[in-house]
Design a protein around this motif. Structure first.
Motif, PDB file in Angstrom:
ATOM      1  N   GLY A 152      18.280  -0.497   3.562  1.00 58.68           N
ATOM      2  CA  GLY A 152      19.240  -0.021   2.587  1.00 58.68           C
ATOM      3  C   GLY A 152      18.881   1.340   2.025  1.00 58.68           C
ATOM      4  N   TYR A 153      19.793   1.889   1.240  1.00 59.60           N
ATOM      5  CA  TYR A 153      19.651   3.245   0.729  1.00 59.60           C
ATOM      6  C   TYR A 153      19.061   3.303  -0.679  1.00 59.60           C
ATOM      7  CZ  TYR A 153      24.188   1.644  -1.020  1.00 59.60           C
ATOM      8  OH  TYR A 153      25.192   0.903  -1.579  1.00 59.60           O
ATOM      9  N   PHE A 154      18.614   2.169  -1.207  1.00 59.45           N
ATOM     10  CA  PHE A 154      18.035   2.135  -2.543  1.00 59.45           C
ATOM     11  C   PHE A 154      16.559   2.538  -2.506  1.00 59.45           C
ATOM     12  CE2 PHE A 154      21.622  -0.740  -2.539  1.00 59.45           C
ATOM     13  CZ  PHE A 154      22.276  -0.420  -3.720  1.00 59.45           C
ATOM     14  N   ASP A 155      16.022   2.905  -3.675  1.00 63.35           N
ATOM     15  CA  ASP A 155      14.618   3.304  -3.749  1.00 63.35           C
ATOM     16  C   ASP A 155      13.699   2.154  -3.359  1.00 63.35           C
ATOM     17  OD1 ASP A 155      15.515   5.741  -4.610  1.00 63.35           O
ATOM     18  OD2 ASP A 155      15.085   5.396  -6.736  1.00 63.35           O
ATOM     19  N   ALA A 156      14.046   0.953  -3.782  1.00 61.72           N
ATOM     20  CA  ALA A 156      13.283  -0.235  -3.405  1.00 61.72           C
ATOM     21  C   ALA A 156      13.869  -0.798  -2.112  1.00 61.72           C
ATOM     22  CB  ALA A 156      13.345  -1.290  -4.509  1.00 61.72           C
TER      23      ALA A 156
END
Length: 734
Positions: free
Chosen positions: A266-270
């Motif tokens: 995914g494109y999230f930081d986490a």
């Protein structure tokens, strides 16, 4: 003697005139084709094939000439031989909008879905839902949770006011741990879908619970056109592979297997650590007497981490980024195994019975944190929602064409949900349960029957229907000090009345009227002691279907929908929230235009005015109800081997609270796809958000407290929408 001669001539003449011919129409792969028109040039009579591809043409004899036509297939002229059963094979051809005609059909939007399904690519289950004009979805839990659905001024959450099925099997989950009507469509492999049946409103007797804003029915393929293996790779460590294999393909039998695996960070930081496995197999058999059997088996499992909803203030002050997280320990896992049986039995040339039976095993476990440290400043407010259910049910429908003017339908069915250990608890790090907020067993049964008549006279079609639903709700509270099994029963009658006036094959007017409902969570039912547990809806559509030019089709409607008082179970908090009467009214507009043989343009716009009827003006807004939506696309199909599309979707600003003092900001996103076919190999590129717009996919007005705050703050919380996201696809077919 002369009298006997005259009688003999009369009998012979009657015998010739009453001759009929039986036949079956299939495509090149042996798939039966329904609604094919067969026209006799000699006697001027015509008939249509049924769901098994079979037809009977009256007043027809050997050596007569026939014309066989169906949208999307090459017209065929043939001469009848002396064969007992006439077998006709139609070849597919280039899609031409000018050949689409407006027919006297109640479900006119299916014409639109056929066009969109033909010209626009589908690469995931989210694309499947987006085929419904005016329907918007939002993902806010790492890709594993069911999408939030918006339609006709409803924030349907995950499915409270839209009925979703696959091959007649229900997708919506009643009394779900996360929310009523929860509809997770991720167990469907998009490449196996053959067609989509959808419409808006509660105007159809065969559609029951949750059919208020509308319904969507997906039908899987009976046979594969070829074997195929595809590989997809892209940004954010995204990988997807799909395999489709024909196992059996004869004149009367077919079987195939489909498998899908997907993973992404995914494109999230986490990192989201998302992965999903889908397996699907289907067997179809045609019986000589016209019966048809279809059996399918599927298994789906998924797990993921999620960044959850984040507050505006934490992004604005730089504590986290637009793609950051306050609690990176959110996420979950889910799975579903389905067995589905469909059996269509032909009684005679004018009647048949459609049967559908299903069994599903479903499990769900979700960890969320919506308020951070509001309720527990030390451990945080993480919650667990969990359930393990079994669904069994069936539906049978008897169809009888009583005459050229009358069509009769009678249906009945059952659905039972046995949901064990439905849990809402306060947890830490997904491991330790600090407190059980709710824990119990749900058993809910829905018995139903319906009847409808279609009356056709000249240019008019009048459809009337009546539906009866009976519910039994049962809840065993495992947190009660003594055993308690609370039960309630309730029945509701839903009448329908629809009028269609088809001026010709290019112009049609319609008026649709109907009563519908959605059930409330069993825990609401027992808490309210059976009061207002099946809130009813009353709605109407007045509209037009029009082809002003051969390659243009326009559909438009004004509509109204009233919803009676209801009680809503908020699964995230294990509380009951009452809401009053509401009304929604709006305008839908759809436009399809084929500019050339290979270039298509489609547009869908909706406007909705949604208000509470029990609140004073200015404080009567319905939070998160969409006001303006627009979908627009340009598609290319089969241009020197190239196909692709450029699609834009716009969701306008909408109120986030009752007085509209806080607004959920809208967005405008454009996606792009292109594919090039070289014999058995195709190479494709899909790009989400081609202009890399920063946007908020889902938004909620929530009161929260961060770890360093002494007082709570109420403001917009959101899940970031996808940034520029490119994926390369390689596919081999044989």
């Amino acid at each position: 003697m002369r009298l006997l001669f005259v009688i003999g001539i009369f009998i012979m003449s009657f015998s010739v005139k009453s001759q009929s011919v039986n036949g079956v129409v299939t495509d090149a792969n042996g798939k039966p084709l329904n609604d094919v028109m067969i026209y006799n040039f000699i006697s001027k009579v015509h008939g249509h094939s049924d769901i098994s591809g079979k037809f009977v043409l009256e007043n027809t004899k050997p050596e007569d000439s026939l014309r066989v036509t169906k949208q999307g297939y090459v017209t065929k002229n043939t001469t009848i031989s002396n064969a007992e059963m006439l077998s006709i094979i139609l070849d597919e051809k280039l899609f031409l909008l000018e050949e689409v005609t407006i027919t006297n059909s109640l479900k006119y939007l299916n014409t639109i879905s056929k066009i969109d399904f033909e010209i626009q690519p589908i690469s995931n289950s989210q694309d499947l839902m987006r085929k419904v004009p005016g329907l918007f979805i939002g993902q806010h839990a790492g890709g594993g949770k069911a999408e939030q659905i918006f339609l006709r001024g409803f924030d349907c959450d995950h499915g409270t006011d839209i009925n979703v099925t696959v091959d007649g099997m229900p997708v919506n989950m009643v009394s779900h741990a996360h929310g009523q009507g929860y509809a997770d469509l991720h167990f469907v492999i998009p490449e196996t879908v053959d067609k989509i049946d959808f419409d808006k409103g509660s105007y159809f007797a065969d559609k029951g619970d949750f059919t208020t804003a509308g319904y969507v029915g997906f039908n899987t393929k009976e046979v594969l056109t070829n074997n195929a293996v595809s590989f997809e790779a892209g940004q954010f460590d995204t990988f997807r592979t799909v395999a489709l294999f024909n196992l059996l393909h004869t004149e009367n039998q077919s079987a195939y297997f489909a498998g899908e695996y997907m993973m992404t960070d995914g494109y999230f930081d986490a990192p989201q650590n998302f992965n999903r496995i889908n397996l699907f197999a289907k067997y179809t058999a045609k019986v000589n007497n016209g019966d048809k059997l279809a059996v399918s088996l599927s298994h789906f499992t998924s797990q993921w981490d999620a960044s959850g909803q984040i507050p505006d203030r934490a992004v604005n002050d730089g504590t986290i980024s637009h793609f950051g997280a306050i609690d990176p320990n959110e996420g979950g896992n889910t799975g579903r195994t389905n067995f589905n049986l469909q059996y269509d039995s032909k009684i005679d040339d004018h009647s048949h019975i459609k049967n559908n039976a299903f069994l599903s095993k479903y499990d769900f476990e979700l960890y969320s944190n919506f308020t951070f440290f509001l309720n527990d400043p030390v451990n945080g407010d993480q919650i667990k929602q969990k359930e393990n259910r079994t669904i069994v049910g069936f539906q049978s429908e008897y169809n009888n064409k009583l005459s050229d003017k009358w069509l009769f339908k009678l249906g009945a069915g059952l659905r039972n949900d046995n949901n064990k250990d439905v849990e809402l608890s306060h947890t830490v790090n997904r491991k330790t349960v600090l407190d059980y907020l709710s824990l119990g067993n749900v058993n809910q049964t829905n018995l139903f029957t319906y009847i409808s008549f279609d009356f056709t006279s000249g240019k008019w079609l009048i459809n009337s229907g009546l539906r009866l639903d009976y519910f039994k709700f049962g809840y065993e509270d495992q947190l009660a000090p003594t055993y308690t099994n609370q039960t309630q029963t309730k029945a509701i009658v839903s009448p329908k009345l629809n009028f269609l006036y088809t001026e010709n094959n290019t112009l049609q007017y319609f008026l649709k009227l109907g009563k519908g409902f959605h059930s409330n969570d069993t825990r609401v039912v027992v808490a309210q002691k059976g009061q207002e547990i099946l809130p009813e809806t009353y709605g109407g559509d007045l509209g037009i279907n029009w082809k002003p030019f051969p390659r243009m089709i326009v559909n438009s409607a004004i509509w109204y929908l009233y919803l009676a008082q209801e009680f809503v179970y908020v699964g995230d908090e294990a509380v009951v929230e009452p809401s009053g009467q509401t009304e929604r009214k709006g305008f839908d507009f759809g436009f399809r235009y084929q500019l050339t043989n290979w270039l298509f343009w489609n547009t869908d716009y909706t406007y909705t005015h949604a208000r509470s009827m029990d609140e004073p003006k200015g404080n009567d807004y319905l939070p998160l109800a969409p006001v303006h939506t627009l979908m627009n696309g340009i598609s290319v199909k089969d241009l020197y081997g190239f196909s692709g599309s450029l699609r834009t979707r716009f969701l306008g600003d909408r109120p986030a609270n009752e007085d509209n003092s806080v607004v959920a900001k809208g967005y405008c996103i454009t996606d792009f796809s292109v594919n090039y076919q070289i014999k058995k190999i195709s190479i494709g590129l899909n790009i989400d958000n081609i202009f890399d717009t920063k946007w908020k996919e889902t938004q909620f007005l929530t009161e929260t407290r961060l770890a360093n705050e002494t007082e709570p703050v109420e403001e917009i919380h959101f899940t970031a929408g996808t940034p520029f996201n490119a994926r390369l696809i390689l596919k081999y077919s044989w």
